[in-house]
Enzyme design. Structure first.
Site, mmCIF file in Angstrom:
data_model
loop_
_atom_site.group_PDB
_atom_site.id
_atom_site.type_symbol
_atom_site.label_atom_id
_atom_site.label_comp_id
_atom_site.label_asym_id
_atom_site.label_seq_id
_atom_site.Cartn_x
_atom_site.Cartn_y
_atom_site.Cartn_z
ATOM 1 N N ASP A 64 16.973 7.746 -19.134
ATOM 2 C CA ASP A 64 16.032 7.443 -18.066
ATOM 3 C C ASP A 64 14.666 7.956 -18.523
ATOM 4 O O ASP A 64 14.442 9.162 -18.590
ATOM 5 C CB ASP A 64 16.477 8.143 -16.779
ATOM 6 N N TYR A 157 2.016 -0.212 -8.961
ATOM 7 C CA TYR A 157 2.195 -0.884 -10.252
ATOM 8 C C TYR A 157 0.861 -0.986 -10.989
ATOM 9 O O TYR A 157 0.764 -0.666 -12.180
ATOM 10 C CB TYR A 157 2.796 -2.271 -10.008
ATOM 11 N N THR A 191 11.601 -12.870 -16.563
ATOM 12 C CA THR A 191 12.558 -11.797 -16.821
ATOM 13 C C THR A 191 13.358 -11.513 -15.554
ATOM 14 O O THR A 191 12.983 -11.953 -14.461
ATOM 15 C CB THR A 191 11.823 -10.502 -17.195
#
Lengths: 254, 252
Positions: A64, A157, A191
């Site tokens: 991670d 983001y 994706t």
């Protein structure tokens, strides 16, 4: 390529986010051009399947990237299995679009943690080892069209991806001339991550059709196109460092 | 004939083909099987180069600052081969000039060649490519497309302008014609030699110029050609892209 990938000193690269999308396509291309690759992702079963598919040049390392301790351990494991790592593509990323009212601190920290800190920790591990070893290397971070423009519901983001550009330029300055650090900024790419974003829309098919019309070039990208550019920057563009390279079908040109 | 996407089948127009990046592009692309239309002012150098490259090459002596000459050259290459797949704007001039010596003519010459010359070629090639259904243009900007440098006011103005021109044309010609720009840092070319020779101590100035680059070297023209090849043939999703290839000079 020079010592970051010549036959005498081939490319030994970590690819994060290797279980899907752009990361997976990068790993496939690197193996195809003779590199050894450590595949990093959280999902161990998918990684193991990909490693098997790619053969002995690829090793699966479950990690991670938001966890700095896990990154350091994964970097040590990667070096022990490949030798000194001289290439890194930070393709791990998440998109969790939320209007401001729903963007609670935990959601904010998760996006910043994976996209920004999750790029920094591998840069730190790989860049630090190359420094110690006095060796050459190359790093490609994956930004976004949202490294250069805003979009509603994407504040975390956007913040993470703008920041990746700043981090890239600072590290490029700091690690020159031995280690090149560049950032590739894709537009929309077909994706699983993007499909997940479409799935949040009331009409996912309509959302996909709209997204295909948004780039001036008239379509979204395939992961392989972005992976080709990432590999080019990593291994071929020997005079590029600190470069921000949009491959976005024109979305940031307008 | 539909537009080619493979280098070996391509019909490529190159300005500034007599020297530096343009010359390296002509040799590289002709060597890989493409046909190359060579534009530059110096007719003798061009015909020598065309002879060197053989049948694949077409010498078209042209001053890109002259719109009529550009129209004739681009139209000539287009008609000779039934189309063009790629236009590369590598023609450029730039010498260090202190402001007090920079008169209107000196300003105009740089703008005319670097910016307007790029536009004339983009217009002549781009309109035809759009009508034909495809094609690609790669302009050559500079590190001075995004940073300033003393004694380079017209050069900086022209090269910043090339970025704006590229993005506007990318928007206008999408999705049919891709338009991108590569922005090199210092390159070992005859133009660089001439710039260094302007100074009292060219060797020292060269050493300083290399020290300024985080990667501690100049680029070879062939590295810029490689970036042009990447944008034109390997990056089908790139349009309006500014690709820095500057050894890190614009990031610090």
């Amino acid at each position: 390529m020079t010592s970051d990938g010549s036959p005498a000193d081939p490319l030994r690269a970590i690819v994060t986010g290797a279980s899907s999308g752009v990361g997976r396509a990068v790993a496939e291309r690197l193996v195809a051009r003779g590199a050894k690759v450590a595949l990093w992702a959280r999902r161990g079963d998918e990684l193991a399947a990909l490693a098997e598919e790619l053969g002995e040049a690829a090793v699966a390392v479950q990690c991670d990237v938001a966890d700095p301790g896990a990154v350091d351990a994964a970097a040590r494991e990667s070096e022990s299995r490949l030798g000194l790592v001289n290439g890194l593509v930070n393709a791990a990323g998440i998109a969790d679009p939320r209007p401001l009212a729903e963007l609670d601190p935990e959601a904010w920290r998760r996006t910043i943690g994976v996209n920004l800190s999750g790029s920094f920790f591998p840069c730190r591990a790989v860049g630090g080892r190359l420094r110690e070893a006095g060796a050459r290397g190359s790093i490609v971070n994956i930004g976004s069209e949202l490294s250069a423009m805003g979009m509603p519901a994407y504040s975390a983001y956007c913040a993470s991806k703008f920041a990746v550009v700043g981090m890239t330029k600072a590290l490029a300055a700091e690690l020159a001339p031995a280690v090149r650090v560049n950032v590739l900024c894709p537009g929309p790419v077909d994706t699983p991550m993007l499909a997940g974003e479409f799935a949040l829309a009331p009409d996912p098919d309509a959302a996909r059709a709209d997204e295909n019309r948004r780039p001036p070039i008239g379509r979204i990208a395939q992961p392989g196109e972005i992976a080709d550019a990432a590999v080019w920057l990593l291994a071929e563009a020997r005079f590029a460092t600190g470069a921000v390279v949009p491959i976005d079908g024109g979305t940031t040109a307008v | 004939m539909s537009p080619a996407t493979e280098l070996a089948e391509s019909r490529i127009l190159i300005t500034g083909a007599s020297s530096g990046v343009g010359l390296a592009a002509a040799r590289e692309f002709a060597g890989r099987g493409a046909r190359v239309a060579l534009l530059a002012r110096r007719a003798e150098l061009l015909s020598e180069l065309a002879e060197e490259l053989g049948e694949a090459a077409l010498a078209l002596p042209t001053d890109v600052a002259d719109p009529e000459a550009v129209a004739a050259a681009v139209g000539g290459a287009w008609d000779a081969w039934g189309g063009l797949d790629l236009a590369i704007n590598a023609a450029g001039v730039g010498m260090p000039t202190p402001l007090e010596q920079l008169d209107a003519d000196g300003w105009q010459e740089v703008i005319d060649i670097n910016l307007s010359g790029t536009f004339y070629v983009c217009r002549e090639a781009g309109v035809r490519m759009a009508a034909a259904g495809g094609g690609s243009i790669v302009n050559v900007g500079s590190e001075l497309s995004s940073i300033g440098m003393a004694m380079y006011a017209p050069y900086c103005a022209s090269k910043f302008g090339v970025i704006g021109l590229t993005k506007a044309l990318a928007a206008e010609l999408a999705p049919t014609v891709r338009v991108n720009v590569v922005c090199p840092g210092p390159i070992d070319t005859p133009m660089m030699d001439a710039e260094l020779d302007w100074f009292e101590d060219p060797v020292a100035v060269r050493a300083e110029a290399i020290e300024r680059v985080p990667l501690k070297r100049f680029a070879a023209p062939e590295e810029v050609v490689e970036a042009i090849r990447f944008l034109a043939f390997e990056a089908p999703f790139a349009t309006g892209t500014t690709l820095p290839l500057d050894g890190g000079t614009t990031m610090v």
